[in-house]
Enzyme design. Structure first.
Site, PDB file in Angstrom:
ATOM      1  N   ASP A 184      56.462 -20.763  22.439  1.00 46.52           N
ATOM      2  CA  ASP A 184      55.260 -20.241  23.086  1.00 46.52           C
ATOM      3  C   ASP A 184      53.980 -21.005  22.744  1.00 46.52           C
ATOM      4  OD1 ASP A 184      55.760 -19.157  20.505  1.00 46.52           O
ATOM      5  OD2 ASP A 184      54.346 -17.530  20.851  1.00 46.52           O
ATOM      6  N   GLU A 239      56.583 -16.414  19.219  1.00 47.35           N
ATOM      7  CA  GLU A 239      56.323 -16.428  17.767  1.00 47.35           C
ATOM      8  C   GLU A 239      54.880 -16.037  17.476  1.00 47.35           C
ATOM      9  OE1 GLU A 239      55.266 -17.051  13.961  1.00 47.35           O
ATOM     10  OE2 GLU A 239      54.405 -18.383  15.464  1.00 47.35           O
ATOM     11  N   GLU A 240      53.975 -16.419  18.376  1.00 45.85           N
ATOM     12  CA  GLU A 240      52.538 -16.226  18.138  1.00 45.85           C
ATOM     13  C   GLU A 240      52.075 -14.788  18.347  1.00 45.85           C
ATOM     14  OE1 GLU A 240      50.583 -18.363  16.921  1.00 45.85           O
ATOM     15  OE2 GLU A 240      51.395 -20.339  17.371  1.00 45.85           O
ATOM     16  N   HIS A 245      45.964 -24.232  15.933  1.00 40.15           N
ATOM     17  CA  HIS A 245      45.167 -23.327  16.782  1.00 40.15           C
ATOM     18  C   HIS A 245      43.778 -23.889  17.086  1.00 40.15           C
ATOM     19  CE1 HIS A 245      47.774 -19.538  15.807  1.00 40.15           C
ATOM     20  NE2 HIS A 245      48.482 -20.657  15.767  1.00 40.15           N
TER      21      HIS A 245
HETATM   22 NI    NI Z   1      53.201 -21.992  15.131  1.00 38.73          NI
END
Ligand code: NI
Length: 393
Positions: free
Chosen positions: A80, A138-139, A365
């Site tokens: 993702d 996962e996020e 990020h």
């Molecule tokens: Ni990651």
């Protein structure tokens, strides 16, 4: 047999860069990874792997069977992207407005596919199976747990699991391994203080939720400084505090939102009770009521010592001892690879990505984040080598 993993890694790199860029240009958020999953499935079917799609909604699982029966090792990648606008002028930047692979999951997918390509070449020399797990989300809410519940660790039963994450603090070209905790547990705190509103000039007739909330906010920090062993790691961060509208009206309610994290899964279980204890005592003192929800998300990711040492030795053979770092500083960020490690032995590697010359200096990020594409083939070869070493040892 002596396999030239390094050469294979180099040979496959250009092809893998193209694959990675295609994923990078079309990022999809958690549980929306339809096109990503489709592309992964096509590439793995081309290799002749047994491919299963729609596992836990958008997950993909592929199996490579060796010539002889034996153990099974899994290689896991997350798929993702993040709701983030990429700040880049590169030709392969995200083509989707407001979405970006800013956590390197496009690279993780590509390592998995690369490893599948390399292991396919040696299928007839493999004793056992390699299972490739491409998981969603996962996020956000986490795809690992539902994947496990749908049986990815069974049929054939997985004996060990390997995962990794591109790591901004580790020099590119190196791999960092950690024994024990590598990532923290994650959890959420939602607290409503129900006071009694009224005129600001007559506080004694009201119950001030702001006063109560700030007292709780501060007292929560004493959990880390006075209530747990100072040698343990615990983070409590209240990141949202909302209450009131204007200058002279004491509000009815205050809302706090935050996160708690630890590297110790035993301590993790004790935290909600300790939080409630503080909330209960302080609200009681003021005669207020409360609603508290403390939610566990991911457990701490704890690498298994035996498998980690084994993977380290295997990595040293491929990359040289100087490029394999024994790390000792876990991260307080979370990772749902933790759920696999609760079930089977394995390790979560840090894949070095720091390279100032290439301007690879940004954190995960970050809208400028990018990965070192020169390393993709090498990492794929590393995954393949660890898998084969494990099966054939
Ligand atoms: Ni990651």
């Amino acid at each position: 047999m002596n396999i030239p993993w390094s050469e294979w890694g180099e040979e496959i790199n250009e092809e893998l860069i193209k694959i990675r860029r295609a994923f990078h240009q079309y990022p999809e958020l958690g549980y929306e990874e339809r096109k990503t999953a489709e592309r992964i499935a096509v590439l793995l079917k081309e290799l002749g792997l047994e491919v299963e799609t729609n596992v836990a909604k958008t997950g993909v699982v592929a199996l490579l069977r060796g010539k002889e029966p034996g153990k099974t090792i899994a290689i896991r990648a997350d798929m993702d992207a993040l709701p983030l606008q990429e700040e880049s002028k590169k030709s392969y930047r995200s083509k989707v407005e407001g979405k970006m692979h800013a956590c390197g999951h496009d690279a993780h997918i590509t390592y998995g596919i690369g490893a599948a390509k390399l292991l396919k070449k040696y299928q007839s020399h493999i004793k056992g199976n390699v299972k490739f797990i491409f998981q969603p989300a996962e996020e956000s809410v986490g795809g690992a747990k539902p994947m496990i519940e749908e049986g990815v660790l069974e049929n054939p039963k997985v004996d060990a699991i390997l995962g990794g994450h591109v790591w901004p603090d580790t020099p590119s070209g190196s791999i960092e391994v950690l024994n024990g905790p590598v990532m923290a547990s994650t959890g959420q705190i939602y607290l409503e203080i129900h006071g009694k509103g009224g005129h600001a000039a007559r506080p004694h007739e009201n119950i001030d939720p702001i006063m109560i909330a700030q007292e709780i906010l501060q007292r929560l920090q004493t959990l880390t400084s006075r209530r747990i062993d100072p040698l343990e790691s615990l983070v409590i961060s209240i990141c949202s505090f909302q209450s009131g509208e204007t200058y002279n009206v004491m509000p009815e309610k205050a809302v706090l939102k935050g996160t708690f994290r630890t590297l110790n899964n035993k301590l993790r279980v004790e935290i909600p009770g300790k939080i409630e204890n503080i909330v209960e005592n302080i609200t009681k003192h003021y005669g207020a009521a409360y609603t508290l929800e403390v939610t566990h998300l991911y457990p701490a990711t704890i690498n298994h010592e035996g498998f980690t040492d084994f993977a380290k030795a295997s990595a040293e053979e491929l990359l040289g001892k100087e490029n394999v770092i024994q790390g000792n500083k876990p991260s307080m960020a979370g990772e749902d690879f933790a759920f696999y490690l609760e079930k089977v032995p394995g390790t979560f590697l840090r894949i070095g990505n720091y390279n100032a010359e290439k301007n690879l200096i940004f954190n995960l990020h970050n809208p400028h984040f990018d990965i070192d594409e020169a390393q993709i083939g090498r990492v794929a070869a590393l995954y393949a080598k660890i898998a084969m070493d494990f099966l054939n040892r």
